[in-house]
Design an enzyme around this catalytic site. Structure first.
Site, PDB file in Angstrom:
ATOM      1  N   GLY A 266       0.810  -1.506  -0.251  1.00 49.82           N
ATOM      2  CA  GLY A 266       0.306   0.235  -0.367  1.00 49.82           C
ATOM      3  C   GLY A 266       1.235   1.094   0.147  1.00 49.82           C
ATOM      4  O   GLY A 266       1.790   1.740   0.650  1.00 49.82           O
TER       5      GLY A 266
ATOM      6  N   ARG B 174       1.349  -4.818  -5.546  1.00 49.50           N
ATOM      7  CA  ARG B 174       1.420  -6.518  -4.257  1.00 49.50           C
ATOM      8  C   ARG B 174       2.050  -7.623  -5.119  1.00 49.50           C
ATOM      9  O   ARG B 174       1.006  -7.586  -5.971  1.00 49.50           O
ATOM     10  CB  ARG B 174       0.165  -6.560  -3.626  1.00 49.50           C
ATOM     11  CG  ARG B 174       0.065  -5.764  -2.484  1.00 49.50           C
ATOM     12  CD  ARG B 174      -1.623  -5.779  -1.771  1.00 49.50           C
ATOM     13  NE  ARG B 174      -1.751  -4.621  -1.578  1.00 49.50           N
ATOM     14  CZ  ARG B 174      -1.624  -3.714   0.106  1.00 49.50           C
ATOM     15  NH1 ARG B 174      -0.590  -4.369   0.373  1.00 49.50           N
ATOM     16  NH2 ARG B 174      -2.449  -2.483   0.020  1.00 49.50           N
TER      17      ARG B 174
ATOM     18  N   ASP C  40       4.771  -4.276   6.232  1.00 51.63           N
ATOM     19  CA  ASP C  40       5.102  -5.842   6.782  1.00 51.63           C
ATOM     20  C   ASP C  40       5.194  -6.276   5.570  1.00 51.63           C
ATOM     21  O   ASP C  40       6.384  -7.510   5.769  1.00 51.63           O
ATOM     22  CB  ASP C  40       4.728  -6.787   7.324  1.00 51.63           C
ATOM     23  CG  ASP C  40       2.892  -6.258   7.424  1.00 51.63           C
ATOM     24  OD1 ASP C  40       2.385  -5.477   6.418  1.00 51.63           O
ATOM     25  OD2 ASP C  40       2.157  -6.797   8.048  1.00 51.63           O
TER      26      ASP C  40
ATOM     27  N   THR D 187       4.012   3.234   5.396  1.00 52.27           N
ATOM     28  CA  THR D 187       3.165   2.433   5.358  1.00 52.27           C
ATOM     29  C   THR D 187       1.982   3.371   6.218  1.00 52.27           C
ATOM     30  O   THR D 187       2.587   3.410   6.954  1.00 52.27           O
ATOM     31  CB  THR D 187       2.777   1.115   6.112  1.00 52.27           C
ATOM     32  OG1 THR D 187       1.242   0.815   6.108  1.00 52.27           O
ATOM     33  CG2 THR D 187       3.654   0.822   7.273  1.00 52.27           C
TER      34      THR D 187
ATOM     35  N   ASP E 132      -0.053   2.361   7.895  1.00 52.81           N
ATOM     36  CA  ASP E 132      -1.335   1.662   9.138  1.00 52.81           C
ATOM     37  C   ASP E 132       0.051   1.740  10.533  1.00 52.81           C
ATOM     38  O   ASP E 132      -0.350   1.339  11.848  1.00 52.81           O
ATOM     39  CB  ASP E 132      -1.530   0.075   8.995  1.00 52.81           C
ATOM     40  CG  ASP E 132      -1.527  -0.224   7.635  1.00 52.81           C
ATOM     41  OD1 ASP E 132      -2.980   0.413   7.477  1.00 52.81           O
ATOM     42  OD2 ASP E 132      -1.467  -0.877   7.278  1.00 52.81           O
TER      43      ASP E 132
ATOM     44  N   ASP F  66       1.896  -0.353  11.820  1.00 49.58           N
ATOM     45  CA  ASP F  66       2.240  -1.473  12.568  1.00 49.58           C
ATOM     46  C   ASP F  66       3.561  -2.280  12.823  1.00 49.58           C
ATOM     47  O   ASP F  66       3.226  -3.205  12.720  1.00 49.58           O
ATOM     48  CB  ASP F  66       1.067  -2.069  11.991  1.00 49.58           C
ATOM     49  CG  ASP F  66       0.682  -2.158  10.670  1.00 49.58           C
ATOM     50  OD1 ASP F  66       1.926  -1.810   9.928  1.00 49.58           O
ATOM     51  OD2 ASP F  66       0.366  -3.176   9.772  1.00 49.58           O
TER      52      ASP F  66
ATOM     53  N   ARG G   6      -6.281  -1.703   8.601  1.00 51.98           N
ATOM     54  CA  ARG G   6      -6.357  -3.587   8.309  1.00 51.98           C
ATOM     55  C   ARG G   6      -6.477  -3.937   9.265  1.00 51.98           C
ATOM     56  O   ARG G   6      -6.733  -4.104  10.092  1.00 51.98           O
ATOM     57  CB  ARG G   6      -4.827  -3.793   7.569  1.00 51.98           C
ATOM     58  CG  ARG G   6      -4.759  -5.195   7.116  1.00 51.98           C
ATOM     59  CD  ARG G   6      -2.823  -5.182   6.685  1.00 51.98           C
ATOM     60  NE  ARG G   6      -3.083  -5.070   5.106  1.00 51.98           N
ATOM     61  CZ  ARG G   6      -3.505  -5.335   4.084  1.00 51.98           C
ATOM     62  NH1 ARG G   6      -3.725  -6.619   3.997  1.00 51.98           N
ATOM     63  NH2 ARG G   6      -2.381  -4.957   2.911  1.00 51.98           N
TER      64      ARG G   6
HETATM   65  O1  F6P Z   1      -1.482  -1.053   4.297  1.00 54.01           O
HETATM   66  C1  F6P Z   1      -2.266  -0.234   4.257  1.00 54.01           C
HETATM   67  C2  F6P Z   1      -3.322  -0.450   3.701  1.00 54.01           C
HETATM   68  O2  F6P Z   1      -4.038   0.691   3.147  1.00 54.01           O
HETATM   69  C3  F6P Z   1      -4.324  -0.981   4.629  1.00 54.01           C
HETATM   70  O3  F6P Z   1      -5.281  -0.047   5.257  1.00 54.01           O
HETATM   71  C4  F6P Z   1      -5.375  -1.114   4.027  1.00 54.01           C
HETATM   72  O4  F6P Z   1      -6.675  -2.286   4.829  1.00 54.01           O
HETATM   73  C5  F6P Z   1      -5.149  -1.630   3.102  1.00 54.01           C
HETATM   74  O5  F6P Z   1      -3.783  -1.332   2.453  1.00 54.01           O
HETATM   75  C6  F6P Z   1      -5.978  -2.082   1.257  1.00 54.01           C
HETATM   76  O6  F6P Z   1      -4.867  -2.212  -0.069  1.00 54.01           O
HETATM   77  P1  F6P Z   1      -5.561  -1.862  -0.903  1.00 54.01           P
HETATM   78  O7  F6P Z   1      -5.099  -1.094  -1.461  1.00 54.01           O
HETATM   79  O8  F6P Z   1      -4.361  -3.290  -1.777  1.00 54.01           O
HETATM   80  O9  F6P Z   1      -6.670  -3.092  -0.479  1.00 54.01           O
END
Ligand code: F6P
Length: 324
Positions: free
Chosen positions: A14, A75, A106, A129, A131, A133, A175
């Site tokens: 992300g 990803r 992560d 990130t 998050d 985390d 997340r």
């Molecule tokens: O890790 C960053 C994040 O924005 C999370 O908060 C969220 O759950 C996820 O990525 C969403 O991912 P995507 O954009 O692939 O749907």
């Protein structure tokens, strides 16, 4: 003298505001040390495909203030396969890279660890990130911007919640962690914050209606997307079943990932990008750079990604006292 003459740099997972500031810092500090810098496009996908571009000082001009990432992100679940990583290694060596800087969360740390271990190759990470985390850093790049973006929206929602005397459930990202929800909840004056790190019971949410001052009419309930109740809609419905209290739900979604990074994120990204290059040149590898209490830290990738960073329980308690 370091053996490292050429580095690759990528952003993965992300995207987070401040990634560009980090790319800029890594590139310019590397150039300051006369290293050649190769940008890898589209994260680990670009590493497999050999999708590379040379970066010079001017390549990273005018990006410190921009959200997203000029290197694009992806990803890449197939990177978990050793044979796929083998293909990436061939591309990396073919391009003459001696080390890799990976910016992400992560998943990026795990991928960096796997690549570095498989080929005994120097990889260093910067925590990017929204998050927050990751273990080994007080804050991740992008978190500060994300909470301010969410807060700006929630303040606006409070206006309409107040006008209609309504209860709103606001779902924020994060997340499986509640850092965004906790910071946003405390700073918007939420009546309740539901996060995965603390048990959310319907009974505890009901308390806010039972204890409420008679003059109080609007409520903001901030829900982390990873809360065990299943998110804002489910929580709102369960509460309505028992109280009859009508509600509105806002899922803030990807707006939290965009926008111009705050000064805090630009500064953090600039410092950590520089620390990544200095660390690499000093022989550090297989680690994520972080900042804890003002000091740079280098945490092994798997510790950074797998160890659970605790939330500040006092903030949760304080927010509930302040909301009464
Ligand atoms: O890790 C960053 C994040 O924005 C999370 O908060 C969220 O759950 C996820 O990525 C969403 O991912 P995507 O954009 O692939 O749907």
């Amino acid at each position: 003298m370091s053996e490292i003459k050429t580095i690759g740099i990528l952003t993965a997972g992300g995207d987070a505001p401040g990634m560009n500031a980090c790319i800029r810092s890594v590139t310019r500090v590397a150039r300051h040390h006369d290293l050649r810098v190769i940008g890898v496009n589209h994260g680990f996908t670009g590493l497999i495909e050999g999708n590379f571009t040379d970066l010079i000082r001017s390549s990273v001009s005018n990006i410190i203030q921009r959200g997203g990432t000029i290197l694009k992100s992806a990803r890449t679940p197939e990177f978990e396969t050793p044979e796929v990583r083998e293909k990436a290694y061939e591309a990396v060596r073919g391009a003459g890279m001696d080390a890799l800087v990976v910016i992400g969360g992560d998943g990026t740390s795990r991928a960096g660890a796997a690549f570095g271990d498989q080929f005994d190759f120097p990889v260093i990470g910067c925590p990017g990130t929204i998050d927050n985390d990751l273990w080994g850093t007080d804050f991740t790049i992008g978190f500060d911007t994300a909470i301010n973006t969410a807060l700006e929206s929630i303040d606006k929602i409070r206006d309409t919640a107040d006008a209609f005397e309504r209860t709103f459930y606001i779902e924020v990202m994060g997340r499986t962690s509640g850092f965004i929800a906790l910071d946003v909840g405390l700073s918007c004056g939420a009546e309740y914050i539901a996060i995965p790190e603390s048990t959310t019971t319907i009974e505890s949410v009901l308390q806010i209606f039972k204890n409420q001052r008679s003059t109080k009419r609007s409520n903001m309930i901030v829900v982390a997307e990873g809360d065990e109740t299943g998110g804002a809609f489910k929580l709102a419905e369960s509460v309505k079943e028992q109280t009859g209290v009508d509600y509105r739900v806002t899922i803030l979604g990807h707006v939290q990932r965009g926008g111009s990074p705050t000064a805090r994120d630009r500064i953090l990204a600039s410092k950590l990008g520089a620390a990544a290059i200095e660390g690499l040149l000093a022989g550090k590898r297989g680690v994520m750079v972080g900042e804890e209490r003002g000091e740079f830290t280098y945490t092994p990738f798997l510790e950074a990604s797998n160890r659970k960073k605790p939330i500040d329980a006092y903030m949760l308690e304080l927010s509930s006292i302040l909301a009464q």
